[in-house]
Design a protein around this motif. Sequence first.
Motif, short mmCIF file in Angstrom:
data_model
loop_
_atom_site.label_atom_id
_atom_site.label_comp_id
_atom_site.label_asym_id
_atom_site.label_seq_id
_atom_site.Cartn_x
_atom_site.Cartn_y
_atom_site.Cartn_z
N UNK A 5 0.94 -1.26 -0.06
CA UNK A 5 -0.15 -0.17 -0.06
C UNK A 5 0.96 1.32 0.08
N UNK A 6 0.26 2.36 -0.45
CA UNK A 6 0.87 3.67 -0.11
C UNK A 6 1.31 4.19 1.02
N UNK A 7 2.44 4.66 1.25
CA UNK A 7 3.02 4.84 2.55
C UNK A 7 2.36 6.10 3.04
N UNK A 8 1.47 7.15 2.24
CA UNK A 8 0.71 8.02 2.82
C UNK A 8 -0.54 7.53 3.38
N UNK A 9 -1.11 6.47 2.80
CA UNK A 9 -2.43 5.89 3.14
C UNK A 9 -2.22 5.28 4.34
N UNK A 10 -1.13 4.47 4.87
CA UNK A 10 -0.74 3.78 5.74
C UNK A 10 -0.52 4.84 7.16
N UNK A 11 0.20 5.50 6.65
CA UNK A 11 0.70 6.85 7.64
C UNK A 11 -0.44 7.50 8.17
N UNK A 12 -1.52 7.97 7.36
CA UNK A 12 -2.38 8.39 7.91
C UNK A 12 -3.47 7.74 8.75
N UNK A 13 -3.64 6.41 8.36
CA UNK A 13 -4.47 5.39 9.15
C UNK A 13 -3.62 5.05 10.64
N UNK A 14 -2.20 4.90 10.34
CA UNK A 14 -1.68 4.78 11.76
C UNK A 14 -1.75 5.99 12.71
N UNK A 15 -1.51 7.07 11.99
CA UNK A 15 -1.64 8.25 12.90
C UNK A 15 -2.88 8.45 13.80
N UNK A 16 -4.23 7.90 13.05
CA UNK A 16 -5.52 7.84 13.70
C UNK A 16 -5.50 6.91 14.87
N UNK A 17 -4.87 5.82 14.45
CA UNK A 17 -5.06 4.77 15.46
C UNK A 17 -4.00 4.56 16.62
N UNK A 18 -2.52 5.13 16.45
CA UNK A 18 -1.53 4.70 17.25
C UNK A 18 -1.61 5.36 18.47
N UNK A 19 -2.42 6.52 18.45
CA UNK A 19 -2.36 7.68 19.52
C UNK A 19 -2.91 7.01 20.85
N UNK A 205 -10.95 10.36 25.23
CA UNK A 205 -11.55 10.14 24.22
C UNK A 205 -11.94 11.74 23.47
N UNK A 206 -12.21 12.44 24.43
CA UNK A 206 -12.69 13.87 23.61
C UNK A 206 -11.25 14.16 23.19
N UNK A 207 -10.08 14.18 23.49
CA UNK A 207 -8.93 14.72 22.86
C UNK A 207 -8.76 13.83 21.36
N UNK A 208 -8.98 12.44 21.54
CA UNK A 208 -8.90 11.74 20.16
C UNK A 208 -9.85 12.42 19.10
N UNK A 213 -12.08 15.47 14.02
CA UNK A 213 -13.25 16.21 13.47
C UNK A 213 -12.69 17.38 12.75
N UNK A 214 -11.54 17.36 12.28
CA UNK A 214 -10.71 18.50 11.51
C UNK A 214 -11.38 18.59 10.03
#
Length: 372
Positions: A5-19, A205-208, A213-214
């Motif tokens: 997969x594309x790095x950008x797609x993987x990074x975006x998804x990881x950015x959402x879940x890893x936090x 949860x609020x912080x995530x 919601x940007x």
Amino acid sequence: MRVTLERSNLLKSLNHVHRVVERRNTIPILSNVLLNADGASLALKATDLDLEVTEATAAQIEQSGATTVPAHLLYDIVRKLPDGAEVMLATNTDGNSMAVTSGRSSFRLQCLPQSDFPELTAGSFSHTFRMPSSALKSLIERTQFAISTEETRYYLNGIYFHAIESDGTLKLRAVATDGHRLARAELEAPSGTEGMPGIIIPRKTVAELQKLVDDPDVAVTVELSETKIRFTIGSVVLTSKLIDGTFPDYQRVIPSGNDKKLTIDRQSFASAVDRVSTISSERGRAVKLTIADGQLTLTVNNPDSGSATDELAADYDSDPIEIGFNAKYLLDITAQLTGSEAIFMLADAGSPTLVRDTGDENALYVLMPMRV
């Protein structure tokens, strides 16, 4: 499992879940992200047992399968790969390690079996409604600064959402307080909120949610019960436990009889508070407001380092009053205001003060005074 997969797609998804993943974990599997390759997408999931985030991203799947790998490690690797790169993820035959390959770079990560990964069972949801992400974002941003960080009063460690009848219309209202200040924001309730239980959404949860919601054009689907809430924002699904507690009757602390009205330029006031608070002690941070005909004087006295005063023109024609506030709390509230002017409704030096936003009648703030 074998996926490209594309790095950008993987990074975006990881950015959402890893936090969601805590850096220090006593349970090793909670440090991992679950990767599930199926059909034409790779689904990623992370949890801390109270909060779970999943997201699916487009991928070329040569061999479907699932495994779990250290979340922060995978995120750091993908983040450091060059823009535009393709990333290949492939597990070995016995499934105990996964190769991450991109161009000439290759890494091997230890895996833990998918079967060990905990599921945050959501159960059934009693209420479902949709709202623009911009609306949800404004409710959160107007109130989250007042969430308490004091663990003993755990029921204040979140935002209280509830539907309430106000002036003949149903409003969805968000309230947060730490006992020193209170923030309340509301909007017209979306259909589906009728009869919903009052719920407390935890601080984490609020912080995530705030980060998700940007995009103002995306609609958010909210599903909730008395113990869980789920937000679906585009391809991201966030499920969270709710705080099991009773939020206090906040209406009692919102003053209704404050008759001394101070109207002041918001930006000038915030700058003046910031200037004089330079001299205040970290612990006290008290700033005294002396208000008389058409003038506001801000004073800070710190026995260790000196004193400061600043004067501003103000619209005020009631009896003179002296009142003290925590400078940080004043700055937090003025940062939320959208209008050019701030309105303070005062009673006396020992009573709560009401702050209104000239740019948004759906938000109000209450601030407890300090002795100075």
